[in-house]
Design a protein around this motif. Structure first.
Motif, PDB file in Angstrom:
ATOM      1  N   GLY A  19      -5.798  56.427 -58.824  1.00  0.00           N
ATOM      2  CA  GLY A  19      -5.914  55.723 -57.552  1.00  0.00           C
ATOM      3  C   GLY A  19      -7.279  55.910 -56.921  1.00  0.00           C
ATOM      4  O   GLY A  19      -7.836  54.979 -56.317  1.00  0.00           O
ATOM      5  N   GLU A  20      -7.835  57.100 -57.087  1.00  0.00           N
ATOM      6  CA  GLU A  20      -9.174  57.369 -56.548  1.00  0.00           C
ATOM      7  C   GLU A  20     -10.240  56.568 -57.292  1.00  0.00           C
ATOM      8  O   GLU A  20     -11.207  56.103 -56.683  1.00  0.00           O
ATOM      9  CB  GLU A  20      -9.480  58.866 -56.630  1.00  0.00           C
ATOM     10  N   PHE A  21     -10.051  56.367 -58.586  1.00  0.00           N
ATOM     11  CA  PHE A  21     -10.977  55.506 -59.327  1.00  0.00           C
ATOM     12  C   PHE A  21     -10.993  54.101 -58.729  1.00  0.00           C
ATOM     13  O   PHE A  21     -12.055  53.496 -58.565  1.00  0.00           O
ATOM     14  CB  PHE A  21     -10.587  55.434 -60.802  1.00  0.00           C
ATOM     15  N   VAL A 179      -7.067  69.884 -60.456  1.00  0.00           N
ATOM     16  CA  VAL A 179      -7.404  68.884 -59.446  1.00  0.00           C
ATOM     17  C   VAL A 179      -6.202  68.741 -58.521  1.00  0.00           C
ATOM     18  O   VAL A 179      -5.048  68.812 -58.952  1.00  0.00           O
ATOM     19  CB  VAL A 179      -7.743  67.530 -60.108  1.00  0.00           C
ATOM     20  N   ASP A 180      -6.463  68.527 -57.243  1.00  0.00           N
ATOM     21  CA  ASP A 180      -5.398  68.479 -56.239  1.00  0.00           C
ATOM     22  C   ASP A 180      -4.647  67.153 -56.308  1.00  0.00           C
ATOM     23  O   ASP A 180      -4.909  66.220 -55.542  1.00  0.00           O
ATOM     24  CB  ASP A 180      -6.003  68.683 -54.851  1.00  0.00           C
ATOM     25  N   THR A 181      -3.709  67.063 -57.258  1.00  0.00           N
ATOM     26  CA  THR A 181      -2.884  65.870 -57.447  1.00  0.00           C
ATOM     27  C   THR A 181      -1.418  66.282 -57.559  1.00  0.00           C
ATOM     28  O   THR A 181      -1.094  67.474 -57.562  1.00  0.00           O
ATOM     29  CB  THR A 181      -3.291  65.121 -58.731  1.00  0.00           C
ATOM     30  N   ALA A 189      -3.515  77.790 -56.958  1.00  0.00           N
ATOM     31  CA  ALA A 189      -4.831  78.166 -57.479  1.00  0.00           C
ATOM     32  C   ALA A 189      -5.859  77.211 -56.893  1.00  0.00           C
ATOM     33  O   ALA A 189      -5.514  76.137 -56.393  1.00  0.00           O
ATOM     34  CB  ALA A 189      -4.833  78.090 -59.004  1.00  0.00           C
ATOM     35  N   PRO A 190      -7.132  77.582 -56.943  1.00  0.00           N
ATOM     36  CA  PRO A 190      -8.175  76.680 -56.430  1.00  0.00           C
ATOM     37  C   PRO A 190      -8.160  75.347 -57.166  1.00  0.00           C
ATOM     38  O   PRO A 190      -7.991  75.302 -58.385  1.00  0.00           O
ATOM     39  CB  PRO A 190      -9.472  77.453 -56.712  1.00  0.00           C
ATOM     40  N   LYS A 191      -8.357  74.259 -56.405  1.00  0.00           N
ATOM     41  CA  LYS A 191      -8.323  72.918 -56.976  1.00  0.00           C
ATOM     42  C   LYS A 191      -9.485  72.092 -56.437  1.00  0.00           C
ATOM     43  O   LYS A 191      -9.885  72.242 -55.284  1.00  0.00           O
ATOM     44  CB  LYS A 191      -6.998  72.218 -56.641  1.00  0.00           C
ATOM     45  N   THR A 192      -9.953  71.191 -57.273  1.00  0.00           N
ATOM     46  CA  THR A 192     -11.007  70.261 -56.876  1.00  0.00           C
ATOM     47  C   THR A 192     -10.373  68.998 -56.311  1.00  0.00           C
ATOM     48  O   THR A 192      -9.316  68.559 -56.773  1.00  0.00           O
ATOM     49  CB  THR A 192     -11.883  69.898 -58.090  1.00  0.00           C
ATOM     50  N   HIS A 193     -11.004  68.399 -55.314  1.00  0.00           N
ATOM     51  CA  HIS A 193     -10.470  67.162 -54.741  1.00  0.00           C
ATOM     52  C   HIS A 193     -10.722  66.007 -55.707  1.00  0.00           C
ATOM     53  O   HIS A 193     -11.791  65.920 -56.321  1.00  0.00           O
ATOM     54  CB  HIS A 193     -11.149  66.856 -53.407  1.00  0.00           C
ATOM     55  N   PRO A 194      -9.734  65.104 -55.866  1.00  0.00           N
ATOM     56  CA  PRO A 194      -9.922  63.969 -56.774  1.00  0.00           C
ATOM     57  C   PRO A 194     -11.176  63.155 -56.484  1.00  0.00           C
ATOM     58  O   PRO A 194     -11.815  62.646 -57.413  1.00  0.00           O
ATOM     59  CB  PRO A 194      -8.661  63.118 -56.555  1.00  0.00           C
TER      60      PRO A 194
END
Length: 239
Positions: A19-21, A179-181, A189-194
């Protein structure tokens, strides 16, 4: 290749990274976006967005892939994003679940690339982006089947880059840790934003890169591939 004015097809476009794409491709001026998913109800809102065409597509269904490739003959960027993480254990897990994971994460991307390679070639070459994972290089309990499938998809990415070079098609592998999905919702755990992952991927396409490492954890894992596995994993099996 340039994103502005391009025609893009995205698998698994219904949520998360997919969706972010869609959102960022629109912002960068993509001319047309085919947003595909097995369940089109989950992306029905995109159907009213100018320049976005929603298509039903199960990437394990050969007939559906053929039909979509016959319809989307103007594509010059293919984004193989659809994927699953079953949590299956390679030794103790259900083999049908493991096969399903490979059918989506590996064979799905392979079938889509085979179907769209002639389309990309006819449209000047274009590019393929495969959404991979840091798990391509590191296996852990709870993700051994997933890691194996993504390692296979990494090899697929290298292989198709070699095979498609003659027609001018660039192939980019996108690797990232958590990734935060929805897929990682239960993991503390630490996650990267999409948004950060997708921005890095699209920058990579426009810079004609072959690989994007979207976060520091992934950079660290890639840099340690030359080490002995015992050093990378920090353990040795019991004698």
């Amino acid at each position: 290749m340039q994103i502005k004015g391009s025609t893009v097809l995205i698998t698994g476009a219904n949520r998360g990274i997919g969706g972010e794409f869609v959102r960022q491709l629109q912002a960068r001026g993509a001319g047309k976006i085919y947003a595909t998913a097995r369940d089109t109800d989950s992306i029905h809102l995109l159907g009213g967005v100018e320049g976005v065409e929603v298509l039903g597509l199960d990437i394990t269904d050969d007939d559906q892939i053929e039909a979509v490739a016959a319809r989307a003959v103007d594509v010059d960027l293919l984004i193989n994003n659809a994927g699953v993480a079953s949590g299956a254990d390679l030794l103790a897990g259900d083999l049908e679940v493991i096969r399903r994971e490979f059918e989506i994460n590996f064979f799905g991307a392979l079938k889509m690339t085979r179907a769209f390679a002639p389309v990309l070639g006819a449209n000047g070459g274009g590019a393929v982006l495969n959404v991979l994972s840091a798990a391509s290089w590191f296996s852990a309990p709870g993700a051994t089947s997933y890691a194996a499938s993504k390692a296979a998809a990494w090899s697929l990415t290298d292989a198709t880059r070699v095979l498609l070079a003659a027609q001018g098609t660039e192939v980019l592998g996108l690797h990232m840790a958590l990734v935060d999905t929805d897929m990682t919702a239960g993991i503390d755990a630490p996650k990267t934003h999409p948004a950060d992952v997708v921005a890095a991927a699209l920058d990579g396409i426009e810079q004609s890169r072959t690989e994007v490492l979207a976060d520091p954890i992934t950079v660290g894992l890639k840099s340690g591939l030359h080490l002995d596995p015992a050093a990378r994993y920090g353990t040795r099996p019991n004698p």
